[in-house]
Write a protein that holds these residues in place. Structure first.
Motif, mmCIF file in Angstrom:
data_model
loop_
_atom_site.group_PDB
_atom_site.id
_atom_site.type_symbol
_atom_site.label_atom_id
_atom_site.label_comp_id
_atom_site.label_asym_id
_atom_site.label_seq_id
_atom_site.Cartn_x
_atom_site.Cartn_y
_atom_site.Cartn_z
ATOM 1 N N TYR A 219 52.738 -85.002 5.696
ATOM 2 C CA TYR A 219 51.765 -83.982 5.318
ATOM 3 C C TYR A 219 52.372 -82.967 4.336
ATOM 4 O O TYR A 219 51.662 -82.408 3.495
ATOM 5 N N SER A 220 53.642 -82.718 4.426
ATOM 6 C CA SER A 220 54.283 -81.790 3.483
ATOM 7 C C SER A 220 54.187 -82.331 2.058
ATOM 8 O O SER A 220 53.822 -81.596 1.121
ATOM 9 N N LYS A 262 31.783 -79.406 -5.238
ATOM 10 C CA LYS A 262 30.860 -79.508 -4.097
ATOM 11 C C LYS A 262 31.459 -78.796 -2.902
ATOM 12 O O LYS A 262 32.675 -78.715 -2.759
ATOM 13 N N ASP A 263 30.581 -78.325 -2.052
ATOM 14 C CA ASP A 263 31.038 -77.641 -0.837
ATOM 15 C C ASP A 263 31.808 -78.595 0.059
ATOM 16 O O ASP A 263 32.772 -78.196 0.738
ATOM 17 N N THR A 264 31.388 -79.875 0.054
ATOM 18 C CA THR A 264 32.081 -80.845 0.902
ATOM 19 C C THR A 264 33.522 -81.056 0.434
ATOM 20 O O THR A 264 34.430 -81.228 1.255
ATOM 21 N N SER A 265 33.736 -81.021 -0.882
ATOM 22 C CA SER A 265 35.095 -81.196 -1.399
ATOM 23 C C SER A 265 36.001 -80.041 -0.980
ATOM 24 O O SER A 265 37.133 -80.260 -0.535
ATOM 25 N N ILE A 266 35.477 -78.818 -1.113
ATOM 26 C CA ILE A 266 36.257 -77.660 -0.702
ATOM 27 C C ILE A 266 36.495 -77.681 0.801
ATOM 28 O O ILE A 266 37.587 -77.362 1.293
ATOM 29 N N GLY A 267 35.428 -78.080 1.568
ATOM 30 C CA GLY A 267 35.572 -78.151 3.028
ATOM 31 C C GLY A 267 36.601 -79.189 3.448
ATOM 32 O O GLY A 267 37.396 -78.945 4.368
ATOM 33 N N ASN A 268 36.560 -80.368 2.824
ATOM 34 C CA ASN A 268 37.551 -81.402 3.170
ATOM 35 C C ASN A 268 38.988 -80.914 2.872
ATOM 36 O O ASN A 268 39.915 -81.169 3.641
ATOM 37 N N LEU A 269 39.160 -80.201 1.744
ATOM 38 C CA LEU A 269 40.491 -79.670 1.404
ATOM 39 C C LEU A 269 40.936 -78.653 2.429
ATOM 40 O O LEU A 269 42.100 -78.634 2.837
ATOM 41 N N LYS A 292 45.940 -91.318 7.033
ATOM 42 C CA LYS A 292 45.487 -92.128 5.908
ATOM 43 C C LYS A 292 44.164 -91.629 5.358
ATOM 44 O O LYS A 292 43.928 -91.648 4.137
ATOM 45 N N SER A 293 43.299 -91.151 6.253
ATOM 46 C CA SER A 293 42.009 -90.605 5.819
ATOM 47 C C SER A 293 42.224 -89.342 4.983
ATOM 48 O O SER A 293 41.569 -89.129 3.952
ATOM 49 N N ASP A 294 43.160 -88.505 5.429
ATOM 50 C CA ASP A 294 43.455 -87.277 4.673
ATOM 51 C C ASP A 294 44.036 -87.611 3.304
ATOM 52 O O ASP A 294 43.763 -86.927 2.315
ATOM 53 N N ARG A 295 44.821 -88.666 3.241
ATOM 54 C CA ARG A 295 45.365 -89.063 1.942
ATOM 55 C C ARG A 295 44.266 -89.484 0.988
ATOM 56 O O ARG A 295 44.281 -89.136 -0.209
ATOM 57 N N THR A 296 43.217 -90.195 1.521
ATOM 58 C CA THR A 296 42.079 -90.608 0.689
ATOM 59 C C THR A 296 41.284 -89.387 0.224
ATOM 60 O O THR A 296 40.818 -89.318 -0.923
ATOM 61 N N LYS A 297 41.126 -88.411 1.144
ATOM 62 C CA LYS A 297 40.384 -87.189 0.785
ATOM 63 C C LYS A 297 41.100 -86.439 -0.356
ATOM 64 O O LYS A 297 40.449 -85.871 -1.239
ATOM 65 N N VAL A 298 42.416 -86.417 -0.329
ATOM 66 C CA VAL A 298 43.177 -85.746 -1.385
ATOM 67 C C VAL A 298 42.932 -86.409 -2.716
ATOM 68 O O VAL A 298 42.708 -85.750 -3.748
#
Length: 541
Positions: A219-220, A262-269, A292-298
């Protein structure tokens, strides 16, 4: 018959007896002859005599003369070559030796051994008187012994200076390698923001952090990639901002219409950053699927930002290019400064060592140069000037000079010729005057010497100090030496220039001769030049 036989026997016996008596003399006539002699039986200390050995022998005989210091207590200065002459069928050899002695007294030159065809011959011994050099105190002035003078110690640097210089050198070397390493790191080309972010995500996928359950490190690196991308594209403080500060900045830009995310993009970040904070600081361990899901969101977030943030204009690209050029020039400038600094430090170390070992004057003369030192160490020239002729050795040829003289000295001469080199205000000035004496006039050498003060004063000299003593040239011409100091006005600054001078005056060969040397006070090289010029003066008929 018997009587005749007795007479015959008597004649034969008499002839045999005569031959027997003459044989030694005939044999002696065939022997070698050895003679020796010296050219003088008395000398002064340091003078030399010639010791000669003459050998006459058959041309087939081998002759060995003495070699080495066999003349003690006399000292052999030089062994000269042997001269050979032929007398009928015999050779005559003449060998010479130059001998001397530096202590007075009576000495005996011992017999010398000469070997001729394996037979030894001894020369005569000789008596020699060596006398002291007498000093005529009526003609040579005597001076009292000068008192002892405390000589100041030479300039020395304290020991801590050397330790400081060594520390500076070590620091310079360390700084050089540090700058070199940093420069290599800076020279690694960096990709544009988007390509760099994608490359870092791919490197994260290829790593073994997730299989090894290194969630905190995973995560770092993931959050560092997205923060670095935002730092380069949107917010230049994204790397050091907290999660709440970064999200607040993005929402502010969105409300202002400057960032259409989008609000969803900011929320996911925001969720990703909070989860990463918990993993890094609260020992939270999300599962592999969530990671892995967080990596895809990034990756999706980076692509969203790329779409909403416009590409840089041509003008911005040019500004960025100018910035890179300026940065490159700054690097080159810093490199040049570092090199110059190293050279200066090295030069200071070398100069410091030379000053400590050779002295400050040596360094000053070697670096800045010294005109009189160059003259002293250059090629000297012996020249003959005027009539009556004066021969001297000088570092520069004296040039003829036309001078109108109305002083009292000129009235005592039929005419004079003047030669000089340099200027009176310069580091070294040499002047030579020679001319025949007027037979109708009343020439007096002392009177000519007395006019030196007036002559110097006429040329601008002030505070003149004059000393006088008898002087004799190398060919024993007697004269008067005038020497001392005076001040001369500096034509540039107007201040005084302290000068030393030496003037030789002669009344020889029906004429008057004067040689003057002027130089700056305290200039040891010029003083040595003056001494050499004085010692070289010869007055020729």
């Amino acid at each position: 018959m018997k009587e005749k036989s007795l007479i015959t026997k008597f004649k034969f016996g008499a002839a045999s007896l005569l031959l027997f008596l003459l044989f030694p003399f005939l044999s002696f006539a065939q022997q070698a002859k050895v003679n020796a002699g010296i050219d003088s039986t008395s000398i002064k200390i340091g003078e030399q005599i010639i010791f000669s050995i003459e050998v006459e022998t058959d041309s087939t005989n081998l002759v060995v003369f003495p070699e080495g210091q066999t003349f003690k207590p006399m000292e052999m200065v030089e062994s000269l070559g042997a001269d050979t002459t032929t007398v009928e069928d015999r050779f005559k050899l003449l060998k010479k030796y130059s001998l001397t002695q530096f202590d007075s007294g009576a000495y005996t030159i011992p017999q010398q051994k000469v070997i001729i065809q394996n037979r030894e011959y001894l020369t005569d011994s000789f008596r020699l008187e060596v006398a002291n050099v007498k000093v005529d105190t009526t003609r040579q002035k005597m001076y009292p012994i000068k008192p002892a003078v405390d000589v100041p110690k030479g300039f020395e640097f304290p020991k801590w200076i050397w330790w400081l210089l060594a520390a500076l050198v070590l620091l310079g070397v360390a700084f050089y390698f540090f700058r070199r390493k940093k420069k290599k790191q800076e020279e690694v080309p960096e990709l544009p923001p988007y390509e760099q972010a994608m490359l870092e995500l791919k490197q994260l996928d290829d790593s073994s952090l997730l299989p090894d359950r290194e969630i905190k490190e995973y995560y770092s690196q993931l959050t560092f990639s997205v923060r670095k991308y935002l730092d380069r594209k949107i917010y230049d403080r994204a790397l050091e901002s907290t999660t709440s500060e970064l999200i607040a900045y993005l929402e502010l830009r969105k409300k202002a219409g400057e960032l259409s995310l989008k609000d969803t993009s900011i929320g996911n970040l925001q969720q990703l950053l909070k989860r990463a904070d918990l993993a890094k600081f609260a020992n939270s361990r999300p599962d592999v699927i969530t990671a892995k899901s967080d990596r895809t969101k990034v990756e999706h977030f980076i692509k969203d930002v790329r779409q909403v943030v416009p590409e840089p204009t041509e003008e911005e690209l040019m500004q960025d290019e100018n910035y890179r050029k300026e940065k490159l020039q700054r690097k080159r400038r810093n490199k040049i400064i570092a090199i110059l600094g190293g050279v200066i430090v090295a030069a200071l170390v070398v100069i410091t060592v030379l000053i400590n070992t050779k002295g400050f004057d040596f360094v000053k003369d070697s670096v800045l140069g010294n005109e009189t030192k160059e003259l002293l160490e250059g090629d000297w020239i012996r020249s003959e000037y005027g009539t009556p002729q004066v021969s001297i050795i000088t570092p520069e040829v004296l040039v003829r000079k036309t001078v109108d003289r109305n002083d009292e000295l000129q009235e005592m001469l039929l005419g004079s010729e003047t030669f000089d080199a340099g200027t009176l205000e310069g580091n070294l000035y040499t002047l030579l005057i020679t001319g025949p004496v007027n037979p109708q006039g009343d020439f007096d050498l002392q009177k000519a010497v007395d006019g030196i003060y007036t002559s110097l004063e006429a040329r601008g000299a002030r505070n003149i100090i004059i000393k006088q003593e008898d002087f004799s040239t190398i060919n024993n011409t007697e004269g008067i030496k005038v020497f001392g100091t005076f001040n001369l006005e500096n034509p540039v600054t107007g201040g005084p220039i302290k000068k030393e001078y030496a003037i030789l005056n002669f009344g020889a060969n029906g004429g008057f001769q004067q040689i003057m040397v002027v130089f700056n006070e305290g200039d040891e090289y010029a003083e040595e030049i003056s001494q050499r010029i004085e010692n070289s003066v010869q007055l020729k008929n």
